[in-house]
Design a protein around this motif. Structure first.
Motif, PDB file in Angstrom:
ATOM      1  N   MET A   1     -36.097 -23.100 -41.084  1.00 10.44           N
ATOM      2  CA  MET A   1     -36.554 -21.736 -41.250  1.00 10.44           C
ATOM      3  C   MET A   1     -36.607 -21.038 -39.897  1.00 10.44           C
ATOM      4  SD  MET A   1     -37.149 -20.962 -44.419  1.00 10.44           S
ATOM      5  CE  MET A   1     -37.240 -21.828 -45.978  1.00 10.44           C
ATOM      6  N   ARG A   2     -36.092 -19.815 -39.850  1.00  8.06           N
ATOM      7  CA  ARG A   2     -36.044 -19.053 -38.602  1.00  8.06           C
ATOM      8  C   ARG A   2     -36.863 -17.781 -38.752  1.00  8.06           C
ATOM      9  NH1 ARG A   2     -30.679 -16.712 -35.581  1.00  8.06           N
ATOM     10  NH2 ARG A   2     -31.554 -16.577 -33.494  1.00  8.06           N
ATOM     11  N   ILE A   3     -37.799 -17.589 -37.840  1.00  8.25           N
ATOM     12  CA  ILE A   3     -38.720 -16.459 -37.914  1.00  8.25           C
ATOM     13  C   ILE A   3     -38.510 -15.530 -36.731  1.00  8.25           C
ATOM     14  CG2 ILE A   3     -41.168 -15.795 -37.827  1.00  8.25           C
ATOM     15  CD1 ILE A   3     -41.830 -18.432 -39.205  1.00  8.25           C
ATOM     16  N   LEU A   4     -38.541 -14.220 -36.991  1.00  8.36           N
ATOM     17  CA  LEU A   4     -38.571 -13.235 -35.916  1.00  8.36           C
ATOM     18  C   LEU A   4     -39.981 -12.681 -35.823  1.00  8.36           C
ATOM     19  CD1 LEU A   4     -37.131 -11.524 -33.769  1.00  8.36           C
ATOM     20  CD2 LEU A   4     -36.732  -9.794 -35.541  1.00  8.36           C
ATOM     21  N   LEU A   5     -40.582 -12.817 -34.645  1.00  2.70           N
ATOM     22  CA  LEU A   5     -41.908 -12.275 -34.378  1.00  2.70           C
ATOM     23  C   LEU A   5     -41.755 -11.051 -33.489  1.00  2.70           C
ATOM     24  CD1 LEU A   5     -45.031 -12.342 -34.260  1.00  2.70           C
ATOM     25  CD2 LEU A   5     -44.803 -13.971 -32.349  1.00  2.70           C
ATOM     26  N   ALA A   6     -42.205  -9.900 -33.965  1.00  8.43           N
ATOM     27  CA  ALA A   6     -42.166  -8.662 -33.192  1.00  8.43           C
ATOM     28  C   ALA A   6     -43.599  -8.288 -32.834  1.00  8.43           C
ATOM     29  CB  ALA A   6     -41.493  -7.546 -33.984  1.00  8.43           C
ATOM     30  N   GLU A   7     -43.993  -8.585 -31.594  1.00  7.01           N
ATOM     31  CA  GLU A   7     -45.377  -8.401 -31.158  1.00  7.01           C
ATOM     32  C   GLU A   7     -45.387  -8.097 -29.659  1.00  7.01           C
ATOM     33  OE1 GLU A   7     -48.843  -7.715 -30.535  1.00  7.01           O
ATOM     34  OE2 GLU A   7     -48.735  -8.499 -32.597  1.00  7.01           O
ATOM     35  N   ASP A   8     -46.041  -6.988 -29.258  1.00  8.67           N
ATOM     36  CA  ASP A   8     -46.033  -6.596 -27.846  1.00  8.67           C
ATOM     37  C   ASP A   8     -47.216  -7.145 -27.059  1.00  8.67           C
ATOM     38  OD1 ASP A   8     -47.693  -4.832 -29.342  1.00  8.67           O
ATOM     39  OD2 ASP A   8     -47.707  -3.426 -27.661  1.00  8.67           O
ATOM     40  N   ASP A   9     -48.196  -7.704 -27.732  1.00  4.56           N
ATOM     41  CA  ASP A   9     -49.327  -8.328 -27.050  1.00  4.56           C
ATOM     42  C   ASP A   9     -48.882  -9.720 -26.590  1.00  4.56           C
ATOM     43  OD1 ASP A   9     -51.615  -9.922 -26.483  1.00  4.56           O
ATOM     44  OD2 ASP A   9     -52.882  -8.617 -27.707  1.00  4.56           O
TER      45      ASP A   9
ATOM     46  N   GLU B   1     -35.838  -3.776 -29.808  1.00  2.06           N
ATOM     47  CA  GLU B   1     -35.346  -5.156 -29.787  1.00  2.06           C
ATOM     48  C   GLU B   1     -35.429  -5.784 -31.175  1.00  2.06           C
ATOM     49  OE1 GLU B   1     -37.615  -7.232 -26.885  1.00  2.06           O
ATOM     50  OE2 GLU B   1     -36.539  -6.384 -25.171  1.00  2.06           O
ATOM     51  N   ALA B   2     -36.482  -5.476 -31.900  1.00  2.05           N
ATOM     52  CA  ALA B   2     -36.628  -6.008 -33.261  1.00  2.05           C
ATOM     53  C   ALA B   2     -35.523  -5.477 -34.167  1.00  2.05           C
ATOM     54  CB  ALA B   2     -37.997  -5.633 -33.823  1.00  2.05           C
ATOM     55  N   ASP B   3     -35.263  -4.180 -34.087  1.00  3.38           N
ATOM     56  CA  ASP B   3     -34.228  -3.570 -34.927  1.00  3.38           C
ATOM     57  C   ASP B   3     -32.858  -4.154 -34.606  1.00  3.38           C
ATOM     58  OD1 ASP B   3     -33.453  -1.525 -36.913  1.00  3.38           O
ATOM     59  OD2 ASP B   3     -32.417  -0.603 -35.216  1.00  3.38           O
ATOM     60  N   THR B   4     -32.575  -4.362 -33.316  1.00  2.93           N
ATOM     61  CA  THR B   4     -31.293  -4.941 -32.913  1.00  2.93           C
ATOM     62  C   THR B   4     -31.149  -6.365 -33.427  1.00  2.93           C
ATOM     63  OG1 THR B   4     -31.213  -3.582 -30.915  1.00  2.93           O
ATOM     64  CG2 THR B   4     -29.861  -5.567 -30.934  1.00  2.93           C
ATOM     65  N   ALA B   5     -32.199  -7.161 -33.263  1.00  3.93           N
ATOM     66  CA  ALA B   5     -32.149  -8.546 -33.722  1.00  3.93           C
ATOM     67  C   ALA B   5     -31.933  -8.612 -35.232  1.00  3.93           C
ATOM     68  CB  ALA B   5     -33.430  -9.275 -33.338  1.00  3.93           C
ATOM     69  N   LEU B   6     -32.642  -7.772 -35.972  1.00  2.00           N
ATOM     70  CA  LEU B   6     -32.534  -7.769 -37.435  1.00  2.00           C
ATOM     71  C   LEU B   6     -31.174  -7.288 -37.900  1.00  2.00           C
ATOM     72  CD1 LEU B   6     -36.089  -6.354 -38.165  1.00  2.00           C
ATOM     73  CD2 LEU B   6     -35.289  -8.655 -38.777  1.00  2.00           C
ATOM     74  N   SER B   7     -30.520  -6.449 -37.092  1.00  2.00           N
ATOM     75  CA  SER B   7     -29.207  -5.902 -37.464  1.00  2.00           C
ATOM     76  C   SER B   7     -28.081  -6.888 -37.200  1.00  2.00           C
ATOM     77  CB  SER B   7     -28.930  -4.609 -36.684  1.00  2.00           C
ATOM     78  OG  SER B   7     -29.905  -3.628 -36.941  1.00  2.00           O
ATOM     79  N   THR B   8     -28.312  -7.823 -36.294  1.00  2.00           N
ATOM     80  CA  THR B   8     -27.214  -8.676 -35.842  1.00  2.00           C
ATOM     81  C   THR B   8     -27.389 -10.156 -36.162  1.00  2.00           C
ATOM     82  OG1 THR B   8     -28.257  -8.867 -33.654  1.00  2.00           O
ATOM     83  CG2 THR B   8     -26.645  -7.103 -33.953  1.00  2.00           C
TER      84      THR B   8
ATOM     85  N   ARG C   1     -35.948   0.918 -41.571  1.00  2.00           N
ATOM     86  CA  ARG C   1     -34.528   0.668 -41.309  1.00  2.00           C
ATOM     87  C   ARG C   1     -34.067  -0.643 -41.943  1.00  2.00           C
ATOM     88  NH1 ARG C   1     -32.665   2.720 -35.355  1.00  2.00           N
ATOM     89  NH2 ARG C   1     -33.749   4.729 -35.340  1.00  2.00           N
ATOM     90  N   LEU C   2     -34.935  -1.642 -41.888  1.00  3.22           N
ATOM     91  CA  LEU C   2     -34.592  -2.931 -42.491  1.00  3.22           C
ATOM     92  C   LEU C   2     -34.340  -2.775 -43.985  1.00  3.22           C
ATOM     93  CD1 LEU C   2     -34.502  -6.112 -42.169  1.00  3.22           C
ATOM     94  CD2 LEU C   2     -36.922  -6.078 -42.837  1.00  3.22           C
ATOM     95  N   ARG C   3     -35.242  -2.096 -44.674  1.00  3.48           N
ATOM     96  CA  ARG C   3     -35.085  -1.918 -46.119  1.00  3.48           C
ATOM     97  C   ARG C   3     -33.941  -0.963 -46.447  1.00  3.48           C
ATOM     98  NH1 ARG C   3     -37.102  -6.485 -46.638  1.00  3.48           N
ATOM     99  NH2 ARG C   3     -39.325  -6.729 -47.139  1.00  3.48           N
ATOM    100  N   ALA C   4     -33.643  -0.019 -45.543  1.00  2.00           N
ATOM    101  CA  ALA C   4     -32.512   0.891 -45.758  1.00  2.00           C
ATOM    102  C   ALA C   4     -31.189   0.133 -45.728  1.00  2.00           C
ATOM    103  CB  ALA C   4     -32.515   2.001 -44.710  1.00  2.00           C
TER     104      ALA C   4
ATOM    105  N   LEU D   1     -35.357  -9.493 -46.752  1.00  2.86           N
ATOM    106  CA  LEU D   1     -36.080 -10.399 -45.868  1.00  2.86           C
ATOM    107  C   LEU D   1     -37.593 -10.249 -46.065  1.00  2.86           C
ATOM    108  CD1 LEU D   1     -35.973 -12.327 -43.336  1.00  2.86           C
ATOM    109  CD2 LEU D   1     -36.216 -10.242 -41.967  1.00  2.86           C
ATOM    110  N   PRO D   2     -38.315 -11.347 -46.298  1.00  2.18           N
ATOM    111  CA  PRO D   2     -39.776 -11.248 -46.414  1.00  2.18           C
ATOM    112  C   PRO D   2     -40.390 -10.733 -45.103  1.00  2.18           C
ATOM    113  CG  PRO D   2     -38.993 -13.358 -47.257  1.00  2.18           C
ATOM    114  CD  PRO D   2     -37.836 -12.721 -46.558  1.00  2.18           C
TER     115      PRO D   2
END
Length: 229
Positions: free
Chosen positions: A1-9, A35-42, A65-68, A73-74
């Motif tokens: 399983m591969r997870i993308l974490l988008a968090e600025d803290d 960066e999150a949008d780019t990663a999710l797009s590619t 944008r993800l849902r568009a 993706l959960p």
């Protein structure tokens, strides 16, 4: 399983990333919405953990944008404790669940397990291949009903091979599934993981066949004569 974490803290991101990786998830971390949008797009992921208060692009816009793009993706959104409106907007935009900060790490991990199971289409949570079985939710492997002592990388490798039983899996595919986004891992490292996993499962009647120049294939020992070694 591969997870993308988008968090600025940074403190929270480092803690979550370390915990998820220790649980066996390949976890990529980005610090802003662009960066999150780019990663999710590619790239392909199994779960997005999304902080709504990201710089450069708000988390809600990343989600929109993800849902568009018709992605299913959960998504687990992270919000401030008092941000009810943002929570509602996130759920309306297609988030699957949310957690308000601060939260207990054990609860987040439980929600991650539930969402990744749901993202797999509600299919079987245990994959079986002869005497070998793998619990995708608990991330535990058994050989002849005896639990195997596997590292997080070995579990990830086994999971990929089991999900593609009977098909060749290239080293490049293994790198993509096992390694964090932006982190280089050599083919030699993959060979080391395969070698270690091989030693732990072959005595039980399952082996990893090597097809030179192409990749690897999981097979039962009784079927070994029908595939290249």
């Amino acid at each position: 399983m591969r997870i993308l974490l988008a968090e600025d803290d940074s403190v929270l991101a480092d803690g979550l990333t370390r915990s998820l990786r220790q649980s066996g998830y390949a976890t990529d971390c980005v610090k802003n919405g662009l960066e999150a949008d780019t990663a999710l797009s590619t790239q392909d992921f199994d779960l997005l953990i999304l902080d709504l208060g990201l710089p450069k692009m708000p988390g809600l816009e990343v989600l929109r944008r993800l849902r568009a793009r018709n992605s299913r993706l959960p998504v687990l959104i992270l919000t401030a404790a008092d941000s009810v409106d943002e929570r509602v907007k996130g759920l309306d935009l297609g988030a699957d669940d949310y957690m308000a900060k601060p939260f207990a790490l054990s609860e987040l991990e439980a929600r991650v397990r539930a969402l990744t199971r749901r993202g797999a289409g509600g299919g079987p949570t245990v994959i079986r291949h002869g005497p070998l079985s793998y619990d995708q939710v608990g991330r535990i492997a058994y050989m002849n009903d005896q639990m195997l002592d596997l590292s997080a990388r070995e579990l990830g490798l086994l999971e990929v091979l089991l999900q593609r039983t009977g098909r060749l899996v290239s080293k490049e595919q293994l790198v993509d599934h096992l390694c964090e986004w932006g982190e280089e891992v050599s083919n030699n490292a993959i060979e080391v993981y395969v070698h270690r996993l091989r030693k732990k499962i072959e005595s039980g009647g399952v082996r990893i066949a090597t097809v030179r120049g192409l990749g690897y294939c999981l097979e039962k020992i009784s079927d070994a004569g029908q595939a290249g070694a």
